[in-house]
Design an enzyme around this catalytic site. Structure first.
Site, PDB file in Angstrom:
ATOM      1  N   CYS A  50     -65.298  38.681  69.205  1.00 13.20           N
ATOM      2  CA  CYS A  50     -64.317  37.650  68.851  1.00 13.20           C
ATOM      3  C   CYS A  50     -63.157  37.595  69.833  1.00 13.20           C
ATOM      4  O   CYS A  50     -62.479  36.574  69.946  1.00 13.20           O
ATOM      5  CB  CYS A  50     -63.801  37.873  67.439  1.00 13.20           C
ATOM      6  SG  CYS A  50     -62.949  39.445  67.187  1.00 13.20           S
ATOM      7  N   ASN A  51     -62.906  38.683  70.551  1.00 16.86           N
ATOM      8  CA  ASN A  51     -61.751  38.727  71.433  1.00 16.86           C
ATOM      9  C   ASN A  51     -62.092  38.780  72.918  1.00 16.86           C
ATOM     10  O   ASN A  51     -61.189  38.759  73.751  1.00 16.86           O
ATOM     11  CB  ASN A  51     -60.865  39.933  71.089  1.00 16.86           C
ATOM     12  CG  ASN A  51     -60.032  39.684  69.858  1.00 16.86           C
ATOM     13  OD1 ASN A  51     -59.618  38.562  69.593  1.00 16.86           O
ATOM     14  ND2 ASN A  51     -59.792  40.720  69.074  1.00 16.86           N
ATOM     15  N   SER A 107     -58.157  46.536  73.580  1.00 18.85           N
ATOM     16  CA  SER A 107     -58.343  45.713  72.389  1.00 18.85           C
ATOM     17  C   SER A 107     -57.028  45.157  71.875  1.00 18.85           C
ATOM     18  O   SER A 107     -55.951  45.679  72.180  1.00 18.85           O
ATOM     19  CB  SER A 107     -59.007  46.526  71.271  1.00 18.85           C
ATOM     20  OG  SER A 107     -60.297  46.942  71.646  1.00 18.85           O
ATOM     21  N   PRO A 113     -62.002  51.055  66.503  1.00 22.94           N
ATOM     22  CA  PRO A 113     -63.299  51.688  66.764  1.00 22.94           C
ATOM     23  C   PRO A 113     -64.483  50.732  66.838  1.00 22.94           C
ATOM     24  O   PRO A 113     -65.523  51.104  67.355  1.00 22.94           O
ATOM     25  CB  PRO A 113     -63.450  52.642  65.567  1.00 22.94           C
ATOM     26  CG  PRO A 113     -62.698  51.955  64.457  1.00 22.94           C
ATOM     27  CD  PRO A 113     -61.539  51.238  65.108  1.00 22.94           C
ATOM     28  N   GLN A 114     -64.338  49.499  66.322  1.00 24.69           N
ATOM     29  CA  GLN A 114     -65.494  48.611  66.242  1.00 24.69           C
ATOM     30  C   GLN A 114     -66.056  48.252  67.617  1.00 24.69           C
ATOM     31  O   GLN A 114     -67.253  48.046  67.785  1.00 24.69           O
ATOM     32  CB  GLN A 114     -65.137  47.317  65.501  1.00 24.69           C
ATOM     33  CG  GLN A 114     -65.075  47.471  64.007  1.00 24.69           C
ATOM     34  CD  GLN A 114     -63.857  48.280  63.583  1.00 24.69           C
ATOM     35  OE1 GLN A 114     -62.752  48.042  64.068  1.00 24.69           O
ATOM     36  NE2 GLN A 114     -64.049  49.231  62.700  1.00 24.69           N
ATOM     37  N   GLY A 187     -69.627  36.274  55.286  1.00 27.37           N
ATOM     38  CA  GLY A 187     -70.266  37.089  56.308  1.00 27.37           C
ATOM     39  C   GLY A 187     -70.603  38.449  55.733  1.00 27.37           C
ATOM     40  O   GLY A 187     -70.116  38.829  54.660  1.00 27.37           O
ATOM     41  N   GLY A 189     -71.307  41.257  58.208  1.00 29.43           N
ATOM     42  CA  GLY A 189     -71.390  42.142  59.360  1.00 29.43           C
ATOM     43  C   GLY A 189     -70.440  43.318  59.242  1.00 29.43           C
ATOM     44  O   GLY A 189     -69.819  43.561  58.194  1.00 29.43           O
ATOM     45  N   THR A 191     -67.471  43.865  60.559  1.00 29.83           N
ATOM     46  CA  THR A 191     -66.068  43.540  60.314  1.00 29.83           C
ATOM     47  C   THR A 191     -65.826  43.245  58.842  1.00 29.83           C
ATOM     48  O   THR A 191     -64.865  43.748  58.243  1.00 29.83           O
ATOM     49  CB  THR A 191     -65.637  42.334  61.168  1.00 29.83           C
ATOM     50  OG1 THR A 191     -65.785  42.660  62.544  1.00 29.83           O
ATOM     51  CG2 THR A 191     -64.181  41.978  60.894  1.00 29.83           C
ATOM     52  N   ILE A 192     -66.678  42.431  58.231  1.00 25.81           N
ATOM     53  CA  ILE A 192     -66.529  42.112  56.810  1.00 25.81           C
ATOM     54  C   ILE A 192     -66.745  43.357  55.950  1.00 25.81           C
ATOM     55  O   ILE A 192     -66.078  43.539  54.923  1.00 25.81           O
ATOM     56  CB  ILE A 192     -67.505  40.989  56.404  1.00 25.81           C
ATOM     57  CG1 ILE A 192     -67.027  39.661  56.980  1.00 25.81           C
ATOM     58  CG2 ILE A 192     -67.620  40.887  54.888  1.00 25.81           C
ATOM     59  CD1 ILE A 192     -65.683  39.166  56.445  1.00 25.81           C
TER      60      ILE A 192
END
Length: 422
Positions: A50-51, A107, A113-114, A187, A189, A191-192
């Protein structure tokens, strides 16, 4: 060949641009195949989150421009517009950048950590697509080892801080009591999953997870006592949702203004807090124009993220030091490999000249020529052939006043360098 890291991230490009340059999971195989087909590219890996969207390639000198042009073609962007918000690093700087990305130093949320898991997924996808060769394989493996060391020896990974955590933290500032709120998560994944865990820890017990496949949504919701629905159930779930957090890999928005308007009418305009973490966006930006909706994107989480950044700065400084050691070790190993290849080439050439001279000498002996004369001729011939190229190179170096090459030659070719030419 050159190691190249090229991309955009949250610091260099707006959300609109990041959306355009992002690769969906379905596009990655095609993208890697096209990258590897470029004549200038020998190896390639793609990281798209996403970033950030980043390409790691082993290329020749013309590779950088060729990759920019390919990236522009793939996403329908002008190369000039792309290069204005892109960055690139070469060789040691590229390795350093990858290691900083892996440990979360680059980040939005310092030390999150993701990104390491996402990088490992990118590595696996590149391997399956045969984008990895020896150079990238060794770099990624070394990067994972450095990241593990950083996580073990510093406090960079302590406390639950991520974009997911920042979203829940922002929700806790808006609601006096999160425990009384109902949350809709779109979602299923990683993050969710983190969002769901943080909300549960904050006291939220009424969780609904919406996903394309109900089975995956249930795997996430069930352990937390939540409800699983498919994306078709979102309009009904919106009516009761006080918090909506979305993060899918969809190429198009899932929640539109019309859907939100109908839900607000049925909930009698009770306000809704929404966070869209996805890139491309899951929630149409126009939803934020509704008076009873408070819509935030990943770029709006900066205040929470900056607070975290201050807390982790000491650990980040320690991580930078470990990364420098890691880069130095990688460069040392790379130089040794390069030296080994040169040594093999030099020995192969010497052995080829030796074998050719030996075969000629044996042929003369078979013809009955004088052995002593054959040996003298062999020695003379072999010496001339071995020293022909170094002699020409030394003359050219002397003509160009290249003392560095003259000194190197003296070190390599003479037993005693005290009388080497200066």
């Amino acid at each position: 060949m050159t190691l190249l890291a090229l991309g955009i991230n949250h610091r260099t490009a707006t959300l609109d641009v990041r959306e355009r340059v992002a690769f969906t999971p379905a596009q990655l195989e095609q993208a890697l195949a096209e990258l590897r087909c470029l004549p200038e590219v020998r190896e390639a890996a793609v990281l798209s989150t996403c970033n950030r969207t980043e390409l790691y390639c082993v290329t020749d000198e013309a590779g950088q421009q060729a990759i920019y042009e390919w990236l522009g073609r793939f996403h329908g962007m002008e190369v000039e517009a792309l290069t204005r918000c892109a960055y690139h690093f070469l060789d040691g700087d590229a390795a350093r950048h990858l290691m900083r990305v892996a440990v979360g130093l680059d980040s939005m949320v310092l030390g999150e950590p993701q990104i390491l898991g996402q990088l490992k997924e990118a590595y696996q996808v590149a391997r399956q697509a045969k984008g990895m060769g020896g150079e990238l394989e060794r770099l990624f493996q070394h990067t994972f080892a450095v990241a593990k060391q950083v996580r073990t020896e510093t406090g960079i990974g302590r406390n639950p801080v991520s974009v997911a955590y920042a979203a829940v933290s922002l929700a806790s500032r808006i609601f006096d009591n999160l425990a009384g709120s109902r949350a809709l998560l779109i979602g299923a994944g990683e993050t969710i999953e983190l969002v769901a865990r943080h909300l549960h820890e904050a006291g939220v017990r009424r969780l609904t997870v919406a996903n394309r496949t109900r089975e995956r949504a249930d795997q996430l919701a069930a352990p937390l006592g939540g409800e699983a629905i498919t994306l078709d159930g979102i309009p009904d779930a919106l009516i009761d949702a006080d918090i909506v957090i979305a993060s899918t890999a969809s190429a198009l928005p899932i929640l539109g203004k019309g859907m939100a308007e109908r839900a607000l009418k049925k909930r009698r305009h009770r306000p809704v807090f929404m966070v869209d973490i996805a890139v491309p966006r899951d929630i149409e930006p126009e939803v934020g124009e509704l008076s009873d909706v408070f819509l935030y994107t990943v770029d709006d989480l900066q205040e929470v993220i900056e607070e975290n950044r201050r807390h982790r700065q000491v650990a980040a400084d320690q991580a930078e030091s470990l990364i420098e050691n890691g880069v130095g070790h990688w460069q040392h190993e790379r130089r040794l490999r390069g030296g080994g290849e040169l040594i093999r080439d030099v020995r192969a050439r010497g052995e080829s000249l030796r074998d050719e001279a030996r075969d000629q000498a044996l042929a003369r002996l078979a013809k009955g020529e004088d052995p002593e004369e054959v040996v003298r001729r062999l020695a003379h011939q072999l010496t001339n052939r071995l020293l022909h190229r170094p002699t020409l190179a030394l003359r050219e170096a002397a003509s160009d006043d290249r003392h560095d090459l003259m000194d190197a030659a003296a070190t390599l070719l003479l037993d005693d360098t005290s009388d080497s030419p200066r």
